[in-house]
Scaffold this motif. Structure first.
Motif, PDB file in Angstrom:
ATOM      1  N   VAL A  38       0.504  -1.346   0.160  1.00 53.97           N
ATOM      2  CA  VAL A  38       0.294   0.265  -0.003  1.00 53.97           C
ATOM      3  C   VAL A  38       0.820   1.628   0.186  1.00 53.97           C
ATOM      4  O   VAL A  38       0.334   2.419  -0.825  1.00 53.97           O
ATOM      5  N   CYS A  41       2.223   2.019  -3.086  1.00 51.43           N
ATOM      6  CA  CYS A  41       1.063   2.241  -4.382  1.00 51.43           C
ATOM      7  C   CYS A  41       0.954   3.492  -4.463  1.00 51.43           C
ATOM      8  O   CYS A  41       0.996   5.075  -5.127  1.00 51.43           O
ATOM      9  N   ALA A  42       1.026   3.738  -2.751  1.00 50.17           N
ATOM     10  CA  ALA A  42       0.737   4.989  -2.629  1.00 50.17           C
ATOM     11  C   ALA A  42       1.723   6.630  -3.306  1.00 50.17           C
ATOM     12  O   ALA A  42       1.614   7.440  -3.376  1.00 50.17           O
ATOM     13  N   PRO A  45       2.188   6.091  -8.117  1.00 51.86           N
ATOM     14  CA  PRO A  45       0.929   6.051  -8.696  1.00 51.86           C
ATOM     15  C   PRO A  45       0.280   5.766 -10.125  1.00 51.86           C
ATOM     16  O   PRO A  45      -0.410   5.300 -10.165  1.00 51.86           O
ATOM     17  N   CYS A  73      -3.787   5.276   5.070  1.00 43.29           N
ATOM     18  CA  CYS A  73      -4.201   5.821   3.280  1.00 43.29           C
ATOM     19  C   CYS A  73      -3.733   6.978   3.935  1.00 43.29           C
ATOM     20  O   CYS A  73      -3.237   7.899   2.454  1.00 43.29           O
ATOM     21  N   VAL A  80      -5.691   4.288  -1.653  1.00 45.10           N
ATOM     22  CA  VAL A  80      -4.932   3.256  -2.683  1.00 45.10           C
ATOM     23  C   VAL A  80      -6.242   2.754  -2.179  1.00 45.10           C
ATOM     24  O   VAL A  80      -6.804   1.762  -1.901  1.00 45.10           O
ATOM     25  N   PRO A 140      -3.950   4.544  -7.767  1.00 44.25           N
ATOM     26  CA  PRO A 140      -4.329   5.084  -5.967  1.00 44.25           C
ATOM     27  C   PRO A 140      -4.841   6.274  -6.793  1.00 44.25           C
ATOM     28  O   PRO A 140      -4.065   6.983  -7.777  1.00 44.25           O
TER      29      PRO A 140
END
Length: 149
Positions: A38, A41-42, A45, A73, A80, A140
């Motif tokens: 996570v 991914c953040a 993006p 998040c 995400v 995201p």
């Protein structure tokens, strides 16, 4: 630490509940990898990342703990979203390779045993059956997007 210890333990328990007989240590490793996923991914993006099926199990547990996931998040600055998909014919190992590379670029080590192909359940079998294919890599989004009709 991106997730407080008590929240981590709750997520670990959810993984264990969904997968009877799973060892405590294995469930913790799965949640750790999901948190890393996570986070990368953040911070990336537009990279087109995806979890392994085993790591996806930990991500599902995080999402089920809605307050924990929202705080994670928020701390990362972006929500995400999870775009489930299951089509093992679209499995692309280069996506997992790219995800592991980005994890390493952020200074973490991806647990190599937990980032295998969707059919590799020799280490541990999980309830999650998502297979994030190229068409549903994680994107995201800081703001909700309108549904595509």
């Amino acid at each position: 630490m991106l997730v407080p210890d008590t929240a981590f333990e709750g997520c670990r328990g959810t993984v264990m509940d969904a997968n009877p007989g799973m060892l405590h240590g294995m469930a913790g490793r799965i949640v750790e990898e999901a948190i890393k996923f996570v986070a990368v991914c953040a911070r990336n993006p537009d990279t087109g990342l995806t979890p392994s099926r085993i790591v996806d199990e930990g991500w599902h547990a995080l999402i089920l703990h809605t307050a924990v996931y929202a705080e994670l998040c928020d701390g990362l600055g972006v929500f995400v979203h999870h775009y489930p998909g299951y089509d093992p014919t679209h499995y692309d190992p280069s996506i997992l390779d790219r995800t592991r590379t980005v994890i390493a670029e952020l200074g973490w080590e991806a647990d190599p045993e937990l980032w295998g192909p969707p059919s590799d359940e020799t280490l541990v079998s999980v309830a999650a059956k998502c297979q994030h294919a190229p068409e549903c890599t994680i994107r995201p989004m800081p703001t909700p997007q309108p549904p595509v009709v």
